[in-house]
Design an enzyme around this catalytic site. Structure first.
Site, PDB file in Angstrom:
ATOM      1  N   ASP A   1       3.440 -21.246   8.840  1.00  0.00           N
ATOM      2  CA  ASP A   1       2.801 -22.272   8.915  1.00  0.00           C
ATOM      3  C   ASP A   1       1.897 -22.409   7.746  1.00  0.00           C
ATOM      4  O   ASP A   1       1.282 -23.525   7.256  1.00  0.00           O
ATOM      5  CB  ASP A   1       1.654 -22.121  10.114  1.00  0.00           C
ATOM      6  CG  ASP A   1       1.232 -20.623  10.023  1.00  0.00           C
ATOM      7  OD1 ASP A   1       2.088 -19.556   9.900  1.00  0.00           O
ATOM      8  OD2 ASP A   1       0.018 -20.549   9.811  1.00  0.00           O
TER       9      ASP A   1
ATOM     10  N   LYS B   1       1.343  -7.311  12.876  1.00  0.00           N
ATOM     11  CA  LYS B   1       1.674  -8.289  13.595  1.00  0.00           C
ATOM     12  C   LYS B   1       2.949  -8.088  14.585  1.00  0.00           C
ATOM     13  O   LYS B   1       2.901  -8.080  15.632  1.00  0.00           O
ATOM     14  CB  LYS B   1       1.106  -9.961  13.318  1.00  0.00           C
ATOM     15  CG  LYS B   1       1.761 -10.733  14.449  1.00  0.00           C
ATOM     16  CD  LYS B   1       1.670 -12.140  14.008  1.00  0.00           C
ATOM     17  CE  LYS B   1       2.459 -12.849  15.043  1.00  0.00           C
ATOM     18  NZ  LYS B   1       2.162 -14.455  15.112  1.00  0.00           N
TER      19      LYS B   1
ATOM     20  N   VAL C   1       4.407 -18.276  13.520  1.00  0.00           N
ATOM     21  CA  VAL C   1       3.704 -19.468  12.965  1.00  0.00           C
ATOM     22  C   VAL C   1       2.160 -19.336  13.109  1.00  0.00           C
ATOM     23  O   VAL C   1       1.581 -20.278  13.083  1.00  0.00           O
ATOM     24  CB  VAL C   1       4.160 -20.665  13.964  1.00  0.00           C
ATOM     25  CG1 VAL C   1       5.587 -20.981  14.042  1.00  0.00           C
ATOM     26  CG2 VAL C   1       4.104 -20.347  15.611  1.00  0.00           C
TER      27      VAL C   1
ATOM     28  N   GLY D   1       5.691  -5.832   0.319  1.00  0.00           N
ATOM     29  CA  GLY D   1       4.640  -5.416   1.215  1.00  0.00           C
ATOM     30  C   GLY D   1       3.858  -6.978   1.656  1.00  0.00           C
ATOM     31  O   GLY D   1       4.041  -7.949   1.272  1.00  0.00           O
ATOM     32  N   ASP D   2       2.896  -6.413   2.520  1.00  0.00           N
ATOM     33  CA  ASP D   2       1.945  -7.628   3.141  1.00  0.00           C
ATOM     34  C   ASP D   2       2.732  -8.594   3.807  1.00  0.00           C
ATOM     35  O   ASP D   2       2.273  -9.874   3.870  1.00  0.00           O
ATOM     36  CB  ASP D   2       1.008  -8.039   2.069  1.00  0.00           C
ATOM     37  CG  ASP D   2       0.545  -6.887   1.255  1.00  0.00           C
ATOM     38  OD1 ASP D   2       0.050  -6.189   1.977  1.00  0.00           O
ATOM     39  OD2 ASP D   2       0.535  -7.164   0.044  1.00  0.00           O
ATOM     40  N   GLU D   3       4.053  -8.416   4.408  1.00  0.00           N
ATOM     41  CA  GLU D   3       4.743  -9.390   5.009  1.00  0.00           C
ATOM     42  C   GLU D   3       4.333  -9.806   6.586  1.00  0.00           C
ATOM     43  O   GLU D   3       4.622 -10.779   7.216  1.00  0.00           O
ATOM     44  CB  GLU D   3       6.391  -8.976   5.190  1.00  0.00           C
ATOM     45  CG  GLU D   3       6.874  -8.933   3.832  1.00  0.00           C
ATOM     46  CD  GLU D   3       7.094  -7.229   3.235  1.00  0.00           C
ATOM     47  OE1 GLU D   3       5.947  -6.858   3.970  1.00  0.00           O
ATOM     48  OE2 GLU D   3       7.519  -7.050   2.163  1.00  0.00           O
TER      49      GLU D   3
ATOM     50  N   ALA E   1      -1.187   1.431   2.573  1.00  0.00           N
ATOM     51  CA  ALA E   1      -0.908   0.527   3.457  1.00  0.00           C
ATOM     52  C   ALA E   1      -2.185   0.088   4.130  1.00  0.00           C
ATOM     53  O   ALA E   1      -2.880   0.397   4.539  1.00  0.00           O
ATOM     54  CB  ALA E   1       0.085   1.013   4.502  1.00  0.00           C
ATOM     55  N   GLY E   2      -1.761  -1.355   4.718  1.00  0.00           N
ATOM     56  CA  GLY E   2      -2.878  -2.157   5.321  1.00  0.00           C
ATOM     57  C   GLY E   2      -2.205  -3.056   6.327  1.00  0.00           C
ATOM     58  O   GLY E   2      -1.846  -4.086   6.088  1.00  0.00           O
ATOM     59  N   HIS E   3      -2.109  -2.498   7.601  1.00  0.00           N
ATOM     60  CA  HIS E   3      -1.296  -3.160   8.724  1.00  0.00           C
ATOM     61  C   HIS E   3      -2.386  -4.073   9.426  1.00  0.00           C
ATOM     62  O   HIS E   3      -3.081  -3.520  10.277  1.00  0.00           O
ATOM     63  CB  HIS E   3      -0.571  -2.535   9.348  1.00  0.00           C
ATOM     64  CG  HIS E   3       0.707  -1.965   8.521  1.00  0.00           C
ATOM     65  ND1 HIS E   3       1.271  -0.959   9.191  1.00  0.00           N
ATOM     66  CD2 HIS E   3       0.988  -2.122   7.603  1.00  0.00           C
ATOM     67  CE1 HIS E   3       2.268  -0.542   8.219  1.00  0.00           C
ATOM     68  NE2 HIS E   3       2.150  -1.189   7.134  1.00  0.00           N
TER      69      HIS E   3
ATOM     70  N   LYS F   1       3.693  -6.845   8.832  1.00  0.00           N
ATOM     71  CA  LYS F   1       4.309  -5.812   9.680  1.00  0.00           C
ATOM     72  C   LYS F   1       3.371  -5.522  10.911  1.00  0.00           C
ATOM     73  O   LYS F   1       3.818  -5.484  11.995  1.00  0.00           O
ATOM     74  CB  LYS F   1       4.625  -4.457   8.873  1.00  0.00           C
ATOM     75  CG  LYS F   1       5.857  -4.714   8.202  1.00  0.00           C
ATOM     76  CD  LYS F   1       6.034  -3.442   7.344  1.00  0.00           C
ATOM     77  CE  LYS F   1       5.055  -3.115   6.293  1.00  0.00           C
ATOM     78  NZ  LYS F   1       4.787  -4.014   5.168  1.00  0.00           N
TER      79      LYS F   1
ATOM     80  N   ARG G   1      -3.663 -11.827  -4.010  1.00  0.00           N
ATOM     81  CA  ARG G   1      -2.310 -11.337  -4.202  1.00  0.00           C
ATOM     82  C   ARG G   1      -1.678 -12.628  -4.990  1.00  0.00           C
ATOM     83  O   ARG G   1      -2.108 -13.724  -5.060  1.00  0.00           O
ATOM     84  CB  ARG G   1      -1.834 -11.459  -2.808  1.00  0.00           C
ATOM     85  CG  ARG G   1      -2.220 -10.366  -1.894  1.00  0.00           C
ATOM     86  CD  ARG G   1      -1.283 -10.542  -0.601  1.00  0.00           C
ATOM     87  NE  ARG G   1      -1.973  -9.264   0.566  1.00  0.00           N
ATOM     88  CZ  ARG G   1      -2.278  -9.511   1.678  1.00  0.00           C
ATOM     89  NH1 ARG G   1      -1.905 -10.380   2.268  1.00  0.00           N
ATOM     90  NH2 ARG G   1      -2.900  -8.318   2.483  1.00  0.00           N
TER      91      ARG G   1
ATOM     92  N   ARG H   1       7.130  20.309  -5.369  1.00  0.00           N
ATOM     93  CA  ARG H   1       7.086  21.575  -4.513  1.00  0.00           C
ATOM     94  C   ARG H   1       5.748  22.435  -4.836  1.00  0.00           C
ATOM     95  O   ARG H   1       5.586  23.715  -4.694  1.00  0.00           O
ATOM     96  CB  ARG H   1       8.135  22.622  -4.914  1.00  0.00           C
ATOM     97  CG  ARG H   1       9.521  21.813  -4.658  1.00  0.00           C
ATOM     98  CD  ARG H   1      10.773  22.601  -5.281  1.00  0.00           C
ATOM     99  NE  ARG H   1      10.573  22.405  -6.828  1.00  0.00           N
ATOM    100  CZ  ARG H   1      11.422  22.969  -7.581  1.00  0.00           C
ATOM    101  NH1 ARG H   1      12.390  23.743  -7.185  1.00  0.00           N
ATOM    102  NH2 ARG H   1      11.091  22.852  -8.859  1.00  0.00           N
TER     103      ARG H   1
ATOM    104  N   GLN I   1       4.510  -0.599   2.960  1.00  0.00           N
ATOM    105  CA  GLN I   1       4.691  -1.412   1.516  1.00  0.00           C
ATOM    106  C   GLN I   1       5.747  -2.402   1.604  1.00  0.00           C
ATOM    107  O   GLN I   1       5.630  -3.619   1.671  1.00  0.00           O
ATOM    108  CB  GLN I   1       5.083  -0.196   0.644  1.00  0.00           C
ATOM    109  CG  GLN I   1       3.905   0.637   0.141  1.00  0.00           C
ATOM    110  CD  GLN I   1       3.329   1.832   1.193  1.00  0.00           C
ATOM    111  OE1 GLN I   1       4.295   2.523   1.701  1.00  0.00           O
ATOM    112  NE2 GLN I   1       2.045   1.492   1.648  1.00  0.00           N
TER     113      GLN I   1
HETATM  114  P1  IMP Z   1       0.358   2.867  -4.574  1.00  0.00           P
HETATM  115  O1  IMP Z   1       1.540   2.956  -3.589  1.00  0.00           O
HETATM  116  O2  IMP Z   1      -0.952   2.984  -4.295  1.00  0.00           O
HETATM  117  O3  IMP Z   1       0.493   3.926  -5.770  1.00  0.00           O
HETATM  118  O4  IMP Z   1       0.517   1.558  -5.674  1.00  0.00           O
HETATM  119  C1  IMP Z   1       1.707   1.280  -6.104  1.00  0.00           C
HETATM  120  C2  IMP Z   1       2.119  -0.129  -6.006  1.00  0.00           C
HETATM  121  O5  IMP Z   1       2.380  -0.653  -4.743  1.00  0.00           O
HETATM  122  C3  IMP Z   1       0.915  -1.189  -6.420  1.00  0.00           C
HETATM  123  O6  IMP Z   1       1.454  -2.233  -7.078  1.00  0.00           O
HETATM  124  C4  IMP Z   1       0.253  -1.353  -5.123  1.00  0.00           C
HETATM  125  O7  IMP Z   1      -0.361  -2.747  -5.018  1.00  0.00           O
HETATM  126  C5  IMP Z   1       1.526  -1.508  -4.418  1.00  0.00           C
HETATM  127  N1  IMP Z   1       1.186  -1.358  -2.813  1.00  0.00           N
HETATM  128  C6  IMP Z   1       1.038   0.031  -2.182  1.00  0.00           C
HETATM  129  N2  IMP Z   1       0.890  -0.139  -1.004  1.00  0.00           N
HETATM  130  C7  IMP Z   1       0.904  -1.511  -0.684  1.00  0.00           C
HETATM  131  C8  IMP Z   1       0.978  -2.223   0.617  1.00  0.00           C
HETATM  132  O8  IMP Z   1       0.790  -1.770   1.790  1.00  0.00           O
HETATM  133  N3  IMP Z   1       1.165  -3.466   0.620  1.00  0.00           N
HETATM  134  C9  IMP Z   1       1.265  -4.029  -0.646  1.00  0.00           C
HETATM  135  N4  IMP Z   1       1.351  -3.432  -1.831  1.00  0.00           N
HETATM  136  C10 IMP Z   1       1.204  -2.043  -2.072  1.00  0.00           C
END
Ligand code: IMP
Length: 426
Positions: free
Chosen positions: A337, A21, A416, A15-17, A42-44, A19, A309, A146, A228
């Site tokens: 970069d 951008k 870059v 995750g955090d690659e 997620a945090g984009h 995406k 991180r 379910r 993720q």
């Molecule tokens: P959860 O998805 O909140 O249950 O977290 C499970 C694992 O995935 C933890 O190690 C989080 O830090 C990681 N994780 C969840 N969402 C992200 C993301 O968008 N970026 C990076 N790591 C994530």
């Protein structure tokens, strides 16, 4: 007749690659952007003209005129976070009204799911997953058990009663946990939750599988946006230190209702190095000055939780694995970069485990391995002002060529810098 296909963009590491951008750079080519899994974990981050904006649930096409954004059935939604996000987008003068549709089959994250996430993590102590505490795991557990509440249920007359039944069941579960600190005010959150549920009704609740397939048939260019990262996939990631959904390209089929034969290009995004938040194996993790330097220059702090991180060198064993699992057709390299001032850059090409050399990604995510590195001379040139591949320094081109040879996949975009235009398309 040849079927029309959608393209996919997803992260190949933890995750955090970057995406956010990339999707923003790719969206001019698409008229629809669809999220197929994950939730507000997620945090984009999108950066425009030096200003940044973080999206959690809303797909990254929201800032583009004429782009429809779909929250697919594979996503789990916290209405409070979704509505906060929408209001922040609208504050920037963007009209969201006719740009967002939500699958009736997407599951809701209840306030008690958040409480259960906190209780579970607290009970695990040192063995905790390091979850984002957004209630993701418990919401998906209810889905596969379910026992979930879905967006479509909001429209039922008995929604409030359904909610109460779920809440009661969760409260019974919560009693089985040792005492823990609830990181939010439950009653206040519940109140906001119901308000947000009401406000969600202004967006169409759709059968996203029909909607997306019909759009494809009509020739709409569609981009499916992952969240993720592949090594956090529930089946193939570094289990149990993973998230609770299928983050791989296969998740597009179940998370949107798309047949495998309709998946076209798969853009795989990776950083020129590696990062991870939360717990779990990370074979190339650095605990030295190089690791600190990557964190400082790369601003490697979680977009959702603000946590620092973990950082490390590029891991080719893991990258080859995720390129294979996703069927990546095009690689996209981010944050090159950040390594501009390193004299030496390393890449793990295999792992040593006891007296065995491992060439492929192991079942346990490499928790006890020592990476075997290949070293590259650093390029020692600022890349962020460059806009054409030909302008790249020789050492950086060699780094690119090595990754392409190892993965058998072309790197078609090199980022870059954080701004939209700091992008080299080959
Ligand atoms: P959860 O998805 O909140 O249950 O977290 C499970 C694992 O995935 C933890 O190690 C989080 O830090 C990681 N994780 C969840 N969402 C992200 C993301 O968008 N970026 C990076 N790591 C994530």
């Amino acid at each position: 007749m040849e079927q029309k296909k959608l393209d996919v963009v997803l992260g190949l590491q933890w995750g955090d690659e970057g995406k956010g951008k990339v999707v923003d750079v790719l969206t001019p080519n698409y008229k629809m952007v669809a999220r197929f899994q994950g939730g507000p974990n997620a945090g984009h981050s999108l950066v425009f003209d030096g200003d940044s904006f973080v999206l959690h649930t809303v797909p990254s096409g929201i800032f583009r005129e004429g782009t429809v954004n779909v929250i697919g059935n594979g996503v789990v939604i916290d209405p409070v976070i979704l509505l906060e996000e929408i209001s922040a987008i609208e504050k920037r003068g963007v009209d969201v009204s006719d740009k967002l549709v939500i699958s009736k089959r997407a599951h809701l994250i209840l306030p008690t799911h958040r409480a259960l996430d906190a209780a579970s993590e607290s009970a695990m102590g040192k063995a905790k997953i390091g979850s984002t505490l957004k209630g993701i795991g418990p919401a998906y557990a209810d889905k596969t058990g379910r026992n979930g509440l879905r967006v479509g249920d909001i429209l039922h007359d008995d929604f409030a009663a359904l909610y109460q039944a779920h809440k009661q069941r969760h409260q019974q579960l919560l009693q089985q946990y040792p005492p823990f600190q609830l990181p939010f005010d439950f009653d206040e959150y519940e109140k906001q939750w119901f308000q947000a549920v009401e406000q969600m009704k202004r967006f169409p609740f759709i059968d996203s599988e029909v909607y997306v397939n019909e759009a494809l048939d009509a020739g709409t260019p569609i981009l499916a946006e992952g969240a993720q990262g592949s090594l956090l996939d529930i089946d193939f990631g570094t289990y149990p230190y993973v998230t609770s959904s299928n983050t791989l390209s296969a998740g597009v089929c179940t998370g949107l209702g798309i047949a495998p034969s309709r998946v076209g290009k798969v853009y795989g995004i990776f950083k020129a190095y590696c990062t991870r938040v939360g717990s779990g194996p990370f074979p190339t993790e650095l605990f030295d000055e190089d690791g600190e330097k990557l964190r400082a220059i790369g601003h490697e702090y979680g977009a959702t939780t603000g946590r620092p991180r973990r950082t490390g060198w590029l891991d080719m064993v893991a990258l080859k694995y995720t390129v294979m699992m996703n069927g990546v057709t095009d690689l996209i390299m981010m944050k090159s970069d950040v390594m501009d001032t390193f004299d030496t850059v390393k890449v793990a090409v295999a792992y040593q485990e006891g007296d065995r050399r491992l060439e492929s990604f192991p079942y346990d995510g490499g928790k006890d391995v020592t990476p075997i590195y290949k070293e590259f001379p650093g390029w020692n040139t600022p890349l962020s002002g460059l806009r054409r591949y030909e302008e790249f320094p020789r050492e950086f081109k060699e780094y690119i060529a090595f990754i392409e040879a190892q993965t058998g996949c072309r790197i078609s975009i090199v980022s870059v810098g954080p701004d939209r235009d700091a992008t080299v398309v080959r």
